[in-house]
Scaffold this active site. Structure first.
Site, mmCIF file in Angstrom:
data_model
loop_
_atom_site.group_PDB
_atom_site.id
_atom_site.type_symbol
_atom_site.label_atom_id
_atom_site.label_comp_id
_atom_site.label_asym_id
_atom_site.label_seq_id
_atom_site.Cartn_x
_atom_site.Cartn_y
_atom_site.Cartn_z
ATOM 1 N N ASP A 30 0.857 -1.194 0.000
ATOM 2 C CA ASP A 30 0.000 0.000 0.000
ATOM 3 C C ASP A 30 0.891 1.241 0.000
ATOM 4 O O ASP A 30 2.006 1.201 0.523
ATOM 5 C CB ASP A 30 -0.913 0.009 1.238
ATOM 6 C CG ASP A 30 -2.182 0.803 1.002
ATOM 7 O OD1 ASP A 30 -3.261 0.198 0.939
ATOM 8 O OD2 ASP A 30 -2.090 2.041 0.837
ATOM 9 N N LYS A 35 -1.121 3.025 7.166
ATOM 10 C CA LYS A 35 -1.793 1.723 7.110
ATOM 11 C C LYS A 35 -0.780 0.594 7.271
ATOM 12 O O LYS A 35 -1.009 -0.357 8.014
ATOM 13 C CB LYS A 35 -2.497 1.561 5.758
ATOM 14 C CG LYS A 35 -3.870 2.174 5.694
ATOM 15 C CD LYS A 35 -4.540 1.679 4.426
ATOM 16 C CE LYS A 35 -5.899 2.276 4.230
ATOM 17 N NZ LYS A 35 -6.458 1.912 2.921
ATOM 18 N N PHE A 247 -32.424 -9.972 0.445
ATOM 19 C CA PHE A 247 -32.441 -8.621 -0.127
ATOM 20 C C PHE A 247 -33.851 -8.134 -0.435
ATOM 21 O O PHE A 247 -34.098 -7.467 -1.432
ATOM 22 C CB PHE A 247 -31.505 -8.530 -1.348
ATOM 23 C CG PHE A 247 -30.078 -8.379 -0.911
ATOM 24 C CD1 PHE A 247 -29.410 -9.438 -0.323
ATOM 25 C CD2 PHE A 247 -29.405 -7.161 -1.014
ATOM 26 C CE1 PHE A 247 -28.113 -9.301 0.151
ATOM 27 C CE2 PHE A 247 -28.119 -7.019 -0.548
ATOM 28 C CZ PHE A 247 -27.469 -8.090 0.026
ATOM 29 N N ALA A 250 -37.186 -3.908 3.183
ATOM 30 C CA ALA A 250 -37.443 -2.514 2.816
ATOM 31 C C ALA A 250 -36.783 -1.601 3.837
ATOM 32 O O ALA A 250 -36.620 -1.959 5.002
ATOM 33 C CB ALA A 250 -38.941 -2.271 2.776
ATOM 34 N N GLY A 255 -26.823 1.788 0.731
ATOM 35 C CA GLY A 255 -25.644 2.655 0.754
ATOM 36 C C GLY A 255 -24.421 1.798 0.540
ATOM 37 O O GLY A 255 -24.503 0.729 -0.064
ATOM 38 N N CYS A 258 -20.414 -0.120 -2.740
ATOM 39 C CA CYS A 258 -20.609 -0.829 -4.014
ATOM 40 C C CYS A 258 -21.885 -0.456 -4.755
ATOM 41 O O CYS A 258 -21.821 0.024 -5.892
ATOM 42 C CB CYS A 258 -20.590 -2.328 -3.767
ATOM 43 S SG CYS A 258 -18.967 -2.919 -3.319
ATOM 44 N N LYS A 261 -22.254 3.086 -6.285
ATOM 45 C CA LYS A 261 -21.210 3.325 -7.292
ATOM 46 C C LYS A 261 -21.416 2.423 -8.512
ATOM 47 O O LYS A 261 -21.307 2.874 -9.652
ATOM 48 C CB LYS A 261 -19.866 3.030 -6.608
ATOM 49 C CG LYS A 261 -18.660 2.949 -7.477
ATOM 50 C CD LYS A 261 -17.409 2.856 -6.623
ATOM 51 C CE LYS A 261 -17.114 1.452 -6.129
ATOM 52 N NZ LYS A 261 -16.514 0.540 -7.099
HETATM 53 C C1 UDX Z 1 -22.497 -5.396 -1.417
HETATM 54 C C2 UDX Z 1 -22.723 -6.805 -1.996
HETATM 55 O O1 UDX Z 1 -23.597 -7.530 -1.133
HETATM 56 C C3 UDX Z 1 -21.413 -7.533 -2.209
HETATM 57 O O2 UDX Z 1 -21.633 -8.789 -2.825
HETATM 58 C C4 UDX Z 1 -20.492 -6.677 -3.063
HETATM 59 O O3 UDX Z 1 -19.247 -7.293 -3.261
HETATM 60 C C5 UDX Z 1 -20.309 -5.293 -2.459
HETATM 61 O O4 UDX Z 1 -21.599 -4.691 -2.239
HETATM 62 P P1 UDX Z 1 -22.063 -4.362 1.006
HETATM 63 O O5 UDX Z 1 -22.151 -3.026 0.343
HETATM 64 O O6 UDX Z 1 -20.951 -4.603 1.958
HETATM 65 O O7 UDX Z 1 -21.973 -5.540 -0.097
HETATM 66 O O8 UDX Z 1 -23.399 -4.589 1.848
HETATM 67 P P2 UDX Z 1 -24.815 -5.286 1.667
HETATM 68 O O9 UDX Z 1 -25.050 -6.126 2.848
HETATM 69 O O10 UDX Z 1 -24.984 -5.922 0.361
HETATM 70 O O11 UDX Z 1 -25.790 -4.028 1.789
HETATM 71 C C6 UDX Z 1 -25.734 -2.933 0.905
HETATM 72 C C7 UDX Z 1 -26.808 -1.917 1.231
HETATM 73 O O12 UDX Z 1 -28.084 -2.436 0.927
HETATM 74 C C8 UDX Z 1 -26.857 -1.529 2.712
HETATM 75 O O13 UDX Z 1 -27.062 -0.141 2.816
HETATM 76 C C9 UDX Z 1 -28.060 -2.273 3.249
HETATM 77 O O14 UDX Z 1 -28.666 -1.629 4.338
HETATM 78 C C10 UDX Z 1 -28.971 -2.282 2.028
HETATM 79 N N1 UDX Z 1 -29.926 -3.404 2.026
HETATM 80 C C11 UDX Z 1 -29.495 -4.682 1.918
HETATM 81 C C12 UDX Z 1 -31.305 -3.128 2.121
HETATM 82 O O15 UDX Z 1 -31.709 -1.966 2.204
HETATM 83 N N2 UDX Z 1 -32.174 -4.178 2.082
HETATM 84 C C13 UDX Z 1 -31.777 -5.465 1.978
HETATM 85 O O16 UDX Z 1 -32.653 -6.354 1.944
HETATM 86 C C14 UDX Z 1 -30.382 -5.735 1.892
#
Ligand code: UDX
Length: 434
Positions: A30, A35, A247, A250, A255, A258, A261
């Site tokens: 890095d 870090k 997923f 509601a 956020g 990933c 973006k």
């Molecule tokens: C996500 C993907 O799950 C992962 O596979 C990828 O590599 C990176 O992005 P992450 O951003 O760490 O991972 O979190 P995740 O648990 O997926 O949640 C993302 C967002 O969706 C959070 O803000 C969460 O609160 C929201 N979410 C998730 C919902 O609002 N409802 C759901 O049912 C699930």
């Protein structure tokens, strides 16, 4: 096999540490000296459950350095796991990926497989190949492999060690063989394909999940209008294995690093080729509106938040992480501050990063009790266990006016009904017992 990982963020560090679990020795590179210093002291610069434990257990197999050239020159496999942040126009900023690729090309003294793990737009691996092949010393053979990750923050170690698939976009059988040597011990099914398809699998998967969340959020909004309960609706939908029960929670929108973006980046890429991805465009719009839903609900009770005492529970974009990227709290708190509210917040893990943005404007509390005491309204932005485990009677006992605006449906409607509170949640009936 000499493995090097460039980047010690969520993707790079978790990859490196998990590779040691199957017996590889790994060098982490890095540019950030702080870090590397922390890592050398055995501390993880990111909050990720279980990561530090494995780092310490396998410390003899992990080396940390800022001397990238030295690390790259004799590597057999180099993973690129640096960030691809969003640019203002929604496209992915690839300068860090290309920067590392250039350095690798300048440093290599032997044949090497370069693995792009960062999430990159379709076509980027081909560009990395061109860039490296143009710069690398004559006679050295470099193969570029696309190997996207699917880890979620908070469960990143488990998601990597027990991934549901390993996607490999490989240019040749030789590159595939090397990658199998890296990964065979994990015993996870492979999807072997070409590089553009591997790059697309990553975006298509993330954007599908974002779309699924936006879909259930729209259904939730309609449930509120027609008097249905989105939790029951999601349960009923999810029992159909073609839909699946994941997923479908509601809330106030997705956020994190990933989904926001990656939806924008794929939409931008499609536009670039004169194609409109209508579903993803809708998901992006729905999410932006959803993030501000709580403020709208709260305005039913107070036209302005001026001089009100406000409690905020949860700051991070989801539980079990200290990450604030695209966290709904960051869309809402500025509005409350602009109105002139006095805000008390509680999030022991997210607090440190929040203080970098708001050092003095908010009161950071040490307990739920301190946060709720004498407040006029409470906002819930993250479904941490400490929020879900609050005895609902505490809101009634501690708050001046127990109005709870819950963006993550932390409590059962049946439970809330027993108390003298106002309770607004997402896609469910309002409880007003005051
Ligand atoms: C996500 C993907 O799950 C992962 O596979 C990828 O590599 C990176 O992005 P992450 O951003 O760490 O991972 O979190 P995740 O648990 O997926 O949640 C993302 C967002 O969706 C959070 O803000 C969460 O609160 C929201 N979410 C998730 C919902 O609002 N409802 C759901 O049912 C699930």
């Amino acid at each position: 096999m000499k493995i090097v990982v460039a980047g010690t963020g969520y993707v790079g560090l978790v990859t490196a540490v998990c590779l040691t679990e199957v017996g590889h020795t790994v060098t982490c590179v890095d540019i950030d000296e702080n870090k590397i210093k922390m890592l050398k002291e055995g501390k993880s610069p990111i909050f990720e459950p279980g990561l530090e434990e494995i780092m310490l257990k396998n410390k003899d197999m992990l080396t940390y350095t800022t001397n990238s050239k030295e690390a790259y020159k004799n590597a057999d496999v180099i993973f690129i796991g640096v960030g691809t942040p969003e640019k203002r126009d929604g496209s992915a900023n690839l300068k860090y990926v290309y920067g590392v690729a250039e350095e690798i090309a300048e440093s290599l003294e032997k044949d090497c497989v370069v693995v792009v793990k960062s999430t990159v737009p379709i076509g980027t691996n081909d560009k990395v190949e061109k860039l490296i092949k143009n710069k690398v010393k004559k006679g050295i053979k470099v193969e570029i492999v696309s190997n996207p990750e699917f880890l979620s923050q908070g469960t990143a170690v488990r998601d990597t060690l027990h991934a549901q698939r390993i996607v490999l976009g490989v240019p040749t059988k030789i590159a595939e063989k090397t990658m199998r040597e890296v990964y065979d011990e994990f015993n996870i099914p492979y999807v072997i394909t070409d590089r553009p398809s591997a790059e697309m699998i990553k975006y298509a998967s993330n954007d599908f999940l974002a779309l699924k969340i936006s879909y259930i959020n729209e259904i939730a909004n309609l449930c509120e209008i027609v008097g249905a309960n989105v939790e029951d609706v999601a349960k009923g939908m999810g029992m159909d294995s073609r839909i699946g029960n994941k997923f479908l929670n509601a809330g106030i929108g997705y956020g994190g690093s990933c989904f926001p973006k990656d939806t924008k980046a794929l939409h931008w890429l499609a536009n670039f080729y004169d194609y409109e991805l209508k579903t993803i465009k809708a998901a992006i719009e729905i999410n932006a509106n959803q993030k501000l839903k709580l403020i709208k609900k709260a305005r039913k009770y107070y036209e302005t938040f001026e001089n009100l005492n406000i409690a905020v529970l949860g700051l991070t974009f989801k539980p079990n992480t200290d990450d604030l990227r695209e966290a709904p709290s960051l869309d809402n708190i500025p509005i409350l501050l602009e109105d002139g509210a006095n805000i008390k917040v509680y999030d022991p893990v997210g607090e440190k990063n929040y203080k970098k943005i708001y050092p003095n404007e908010l009161k950071y509390c040490k307990s739920i009790e301190e946060t709720l005491k004498d407040t006029d309204i409470c906002f819930i932005f993250t479904e941490w266990d400490f929020v879900k485990n609050i005895d609902i009677s505490e809101f009634e006992r501690l708050m001046k006016k127990p109005i709870i605006i819950d963006g993550r449906n932390c409590y059962k409607i049946e439970d809330v009904k027993k108390y003298n509170v106002i309770y607004e949640s997402i896609g469910r009936k309002t409880i007003n017992n005051i």
